[in-house]
Design an enzyme around this catalytic site. Structure first.
Site, PDB file in Angstrom:
ATOM      1  N   GLN A  44       3.091   9.881   1.740  1.00  0.00           N
ATOM      2  CA  GLN A  44       4.360   9.220   1.212  1.00  0.00           C
ATOM      3  C   GLN A  44       4.923   9.668   0.017  1.00  0.00           C
ATOM      4  O   GLN A  44       6.101   9.593  -0.265  1.00  0.00           O
ATOM      5  CB  GLN A  44       4.179   7.659   1.130  1.00  0.00           C
ATOM      6  CG  GLN A  44       3.984   7.090   2.688  1.00  0.00           C
ATOM      7  CD  GLN A  44       3.788   5.569   2.502  1.00  0.00           C
ATOM      8  OE1 GLN A  44       2.852   5.068   2.140  1.00  0.00           O
ATOM      9  NE2 GLN A  44       5.091   4.980   2.864  1.00  0.00           N
TER      10      GLN A  44
ATOM     11  N   GLY B 118       0.823  -1.250   0.111  1.00  0.00           N
ATOM     12  CA  GLY B 118      -0.065  -0.005  -0.089  1.00  0.00           C
ATOM     13  C   GLY B 118       0.812   1.265   0.207  1.00  0.00           C
ATOM     14  O   GLY B 118       1.909   1.435   0.287  1.00  0.00           O
TER      15      GLY B 118
ATOM     16  N   HIS C 255      -0.791   6.495   8.226  1.00  0.00           N
ATOM     17  CA  HIS C 255       0.005   7.489   7.390  1.00  0.00           C
ATOM     18  C   HIS C 255      -0.770   8.914   7.249  1.00  0.00           C
ATOM     19  O   HIS C 255       0.089   9.829   7.182  1.00  0.00           O
ATOM     20  CB  HIS C 255       0.434   6.874   6.199  1.00  0.00           C
ATOM     21  CG  HIS C 255       1.692   6.015   6.207  1.00  0.00           C
ATOM     22  ND1 HIS C 255       2.847   6.527   6.394  1.00  0.00           N
ATOM     23  CD2 HIS C 255       1.798   4.644   5.513  1.00  0.00           C
ATOM     24  CE1 HIS C 255       3.708   5.658   6.264  1.00  0.00           C
ATOM     25  NE2 HIS C 255       3.108   4.489   5.856  1.00  0.00           N
TER      26      HIS C 255
ATOM     27  N   CYS D  90       7.727  -0.695   5.734  1.00  0.00           N
ATOM     28  CA  CYS D  90       6.905   0.244   5.137  1.00  0.00           C
ATOM     29  C   CYS D  90       7.729   0.712   4.005  1.00  0.00           C
ATOM     30  O   CYS D  90       8.913   0.899   4.201  1.00  0.00           O
ATOM     31  CB  CYS D  90       6.668   1.564   6.267  1.00  0.00           C
ATOM     32  SG  CYS D  90       5.968   3.069   5.593  1.00  0.00           S
ATOM     33  N   LEU D  91       7.239   1.411   2.841  1.00  0.00           N
ATOM     34  CA  LEU D  91       8.005   1.817   1.806  1.00  0.00           C
ATOM     35  C   LEU D  91       8.825   2.870   2.203  1.00  0.00           C
ATOM     36  O   LEU D  91       9.872   3.345   1.586  1.00  0.00           O
ATOM     37  CB  LEU D  91       7.255   2.129   0.646  1.00  0.00           C
ATOM     38  CG  LEU D  91       6.455   0.574  -0.320  1.00  0.00           C
ATOM     39  CD1 LEU D  91       5.735   1.284  -1.049  1.00  0.00           C
ATOM     40  CD2 LEU D  91       7.527  -0.188  -0.385  1.00  0.00           C
TER      41      LEU D  91
ATOM     42  N   HIS E 239      -2.592   0.621   8.486  1.00  0.00           N
ATOM     43  CA  HIS E 239      -1.250   1.239   8.331  1.00  0.00           C
ATOM     44  C   HIS E 239      -1.275   2.329   7.260  1.00  0.00           C
ATOM     45  O   HIS E 239      -0.644   3.325   7.706  1.00  0.00           O
ATOM     46  CB  HIS E 239      -0.339   0.169   7.686  1.00  0.00           C
ATOM     47  CG  HIS E 239       1.081   0.236   7.290  1.00  0.00           C
ATOM     48  ND1 HIS E 239       2.108  -0.061   7.786  1.00  0.00           N
ATOM     49  CD2 HIS E 239       1.580   1.355   6.430  1.00  0.00           C
ATOM     50  CE1 HIS E 239       3.373   0.386   7.409  1.00  0.00           C
ATOM     51  NE2 HIS E 239       2.888   1.319   6.499  1.00  0.00           N
ATOM     52  N   GLU E 240      -2.059   2.151   6.379  1.00  0.00           N
ATOM     53  CA  GLU E 240      -2.156   3.607   5.223  1.00  0.00           C
ATOM     54  C   GLU E 240      -2.988   4.592   5.861  1.00  0.00           C
ATOM     55  O   GLU E 240      -2.573   5.513   5.752  1.00  0.00           O
ATOM     56  CB  GLU E 240      -2.680   3.006   3.842  1.00  0.00           C
ATOM     57  CG  GLU E 240      -1.861   1.759   3.361  1.00  0.00           C
ATOM     58  CD  GLU E 240      -0.464   2.094   3.112  1.00  0.00           C
ATOM     59  OE1 GLU E 240      -0.063   3.225   2.909  1.00  0.00           O
ATOM     60  OE2 GLU E 240       0.585   1.034   3.133  1.00  0.00           O
TER      61      GLU E 240
HETATM   62 NI    NI Z   1       3.825   2.592   5.323  1.00  0.00          NI
END
Ligand code: NI
Length: 166
Positions: free
Chosen positions: A53, A48, A137, A91-92, A133-134
């Site tokens: 981000q 995701g 963010h 996480c990216l 998670h998203e």
């Molecule tokens: Ni993340």
């Protein structure tokens, strides 16, 4: 479509901590953002991605899980959560770092799709975690904030080896 730069925790933590604003009007800019986020996620190979981000402080999230297809969410809100699961997340924005944390086992979200239609979706396991998670963010929260334990890449690889051996 374009591949966008993904902000990283080590350099861009201040920006990742900012709170995103709701989308008031779904215009060309938002649909283009969704397209670019999709391309960016595909390129990065994650589950995701949230708009902050990629440096856009709007409440926009995309999630793609195997056999779940692509979910595009504008102004997502968790309307139900239940149960408990403990799993490892990455996480990216934080390559090589992983968090063990407790999330609800089942999560239901309400959101707008790119056509402005109201949608609801329920997820369990990985999808439930991805929703949490998203959406975190969007409020400047990272999965490491609530971690029971933070793992390095080496510890994560070791954990995977142990699981495979079981
Ligand atoms: Ni993340």
């Amino acid at each position: 479509m374009a591949i966008l730069n993904i902000l990283k925790e080590d350099k861009d933590l201040g920006d990742l901590r900012k709170k995103s604003k709701p989308v008031e009007k779904i215009n060309k800019r938002i649909t283009l953002l969704l397209d670019d986020m999709r391309e960016t996620l595909k390129n990065a190979g994650g589950v995701g991605l949230a708009a902050p981000q990629v440096g856009v402080l709007r409440r926009v999230v995309i999630i793609e899980i195997e056999d779940g297809g692509l979910i595009e969410m504008i102004n997502p809100e968790i309307i139900y959560s239940g149960g408990e699961q403990e799993e490892v997340e990455g996480c990216l924005s934080s390559p090589g770092k992983f968090a063990i944390l407790i999330r609800p086992e089942s999560v239901k979200v309400a959101y707008l799709d790119r056509n402005g239609e109201k949608q609801e979706k329920e997820g369990t396991e990985l999808l439930a975690r991805a929703f949490c998670h998203e959406i975190d963010h969007l409020d400047g929260v990272l999965c490491f904030d609530n971690a029971k334990r933070i793992l390095t890449q080496e510890e994560y690889d070791e954990l995977n080896r142990e699981e495979e051996a079981d």
